[in-house]
Enzyme design. Structure first.
Site, short mmCIF file in Angstrom:
data_model
loop_
_atom_site.label_atom_id
_atom_site.label_comp_id
_atom_site.label_asym_id
_atom_site.label_seq_id
_atom_site.Cartn_x
_atom_site.Cartn_y
_atom_site.Cartn_z
N CYS A 1 58.61 -8.49 19.44
CA CYS A 1 57.25 -7.58 20.33
C CYS A 1 57.11 -8.78 21.28
CB CYS A 1 56.51 -7.45 19.81
SG CYS A 1 57.15 -5.43 18.35
N CYS B 1 57.79 -4.34 9.00
CA CYS B 1 57.46 -4.00 10.74
C CYS B 1 57.24 -2.73 11.29
CB CYS B 1 59.07 -3.91 11.02
SG CYS B 1 59.40 -4.15 13.00
N CYS C 1 55.70 -13.75 15.50
CA CYS C 1 57.15 -12.60 15.55
C CYS C 1 57.80 -12.49 16.74
CB CYS C 1 56.98 -11.45 15.18
SG CYS C 1 58.66 -10.71 15.51
N CYS D 1 71.73 -0.74 30.80
CA CYS D 1 70.54 -1.19 30.23
C CYS D 1 70.12 -2.75 30.68
CB CYS D 1 70.88 -1.94 28.69
SG CYS D 1 72.03 -2.58 29.27
#
Length: 408
Positions: A67, A141, A64, A362
């Site tokens: 992450c 998840c 995946c 951010c």
């Protein structure tokens, strides 16, 4: 076969060896071998593992792409994000207190976008594989809240009802106080039969709201979000902090910077994430480009009890920043721009004489560029607080505290 020693983590969380050579899923200090492909190492073998290496808590981690850093212990990840901020500041010659990273817990992401594809036998739901468009199912998840962990069954039903095998749905789900707020993009055009099918799914899965390519399909109950003492119904797909922990942390930091100011301007205010909590003590001018978000904030403020005046203003701050004469009456400012920063608005803030500025960002790189502009104008950057809402990723947010000492 090439053997290298990892010197540091890069901005995307990959290990970086001299060259530079980028090595996915490697940690500083590790000796790794593999095949060189351009500036990347593939077919990797860890020859000497780091003491900071841990077993990934999610069985889907290696496939995946959600992450990047589950193979590292929490301390290394927190320090990496703090160091990312320090390095970005150093590029502009800025030194200040950079506090230890504050990290959201696992199972706390209240907003996520799932990909759903039709298959021969049904539908496939999950997240994109690492550096790929392939969809990887991620049952249960460990990033998202329990309510979002149950979304794949809903997303599968949406795909079966509203897409073909040639397309994919993006199913963005936000947990609200009243249930799931679901916004779907990439589906078939709405017609009578599809509307009926989607309305039935809205009831079956007890959704608060369902929108389809920006068109409202059904709303059983308004998807309310708590912003301080106010309750707001954001427009479909509107920006919201990724975790409740992150929202609470950022709000507390902004309040720390603003202090006892009685008049505050909130720039890029969204639906009032900061403006509404600040209104418990100060009058606020909240400026946001999206008029529907301003309307949502205004409706929430009007229904709340005990808040001081919040004035919403719809204005494109990238093209029409507030000017120094418009800023002059405020005792503090909050600015939370998009990733690209806000060069034009920062330039006008630098000319103002606002005593305190809370800069939420951010992107440490654009924050540092903007910080240099404010410092040149006479502001002091007292501290920076990294905030990690996106656990196990390379992404980091922050709040910087600026105080005016003199003008140039």
């Amino acid at each position: 076969m090439t053997t290298v020693t990892i010197e540091r983590l890069g901005q995307q969380g990959d290990g970086v060896a001299r060259g530079p050579i980028f090595v996915p899923l490697a940690l500083p200090g590790e000796v790794v071998s593999g095949t060189t492909e351009g500036d990347n190492l593939i077919d990797i073998r860890i020859e000497t593992p780091s003491s900071d290496r841990v077993s990934a808590p999610c069985p889907h981690f290696r496939s995946c792409g959600g992450c990047q850093l589950q193979h590292a212990n929490d301390e290394l990840v927190a320090n990496f994000k703090r160091d990312t901020v320090i390095t970005a500041l150093a590029v502009h010659g800025i030194e200040t207190e950079v506090r230890p990273t504050l990290t959201s817990p696992d199972k706390s992401r209240r907003r996520a976008t799932f990909t759903a594809r039709r298959t021969k036998k049904g539908a496939l739901v999950g997240f994109h594989a690492r550096k790929s468009d392939a969809v990887i199912p991620v049952p249960q998840c460990i990033l998202v809240t329990p309510a979002l962990a149950a979304v794949p069954a809903l997303a599968e039903a949406l795909a079966m009802a509203g897409t073909s095998r040639k397309a994919a749905l993006n199913v963005t789900v936000t947990e609200s106080i009243e249930g799931l707020d679901v916004s779907v993009a990439g589906g078939k055009p709405l017609d009578g039969p599809l509307r009926i099918s989607l309305a039935a799914l809205c009831e079956t899965y007890k959704l608060a709201r369902l929108t389809w390519d920006d068109e409202l399909v059904g709303m059983r109950i308004p998807p309310v979000q708590a912003l301080g003492a106010a309750f707001v119904v954001p427009p479909p797909g509107a920006f919201l902090q990724a975790t409740q922990h992150g929202q609470d942390t950022l709000t507390a930091l902004v309040q720390e910077v603003v202090g006892d100011a009685k008049s505050v301007v909130d720039l890029f205010a969204g639906c009032g994430t900061f403006a509404l909590p600040l209104a418990e003590k100060a009058e606020v001018l909240a400026v946001e480009g999206a008029s529907d978000m301003v309307s949502a904030m205004d409706a929430g403020w009007r229904k709340a009890q005990g808040l001081k005046k919040v004035t919403g203003l719809s204005r494109d701050l990238m093209r029409r920043p507030l000017l120094p004469d418009e800023l002059a009456k405020f005792q503090a400012a909050v600015i939370d721009p998009p990733r690209a920063g806000a060069t034009a608005q920062i330039a006008e803030l630098a000319k103002s004489k606002i005593p305190a500025i809370a800069h939420v960002s951010c992107n440490p790189q654009t924050f540092s560029r903007d910080a240099a502009t404010l410092i040149e104008a006479g502001y002091v950057l007292e501290w920076v607080q990294p905030v990690d809402q996106f656990r196990w990723s390379a992404h980091v947010e922050l709040v910087g505290a600026f105080r005016l000492t003199h003008t140039r």
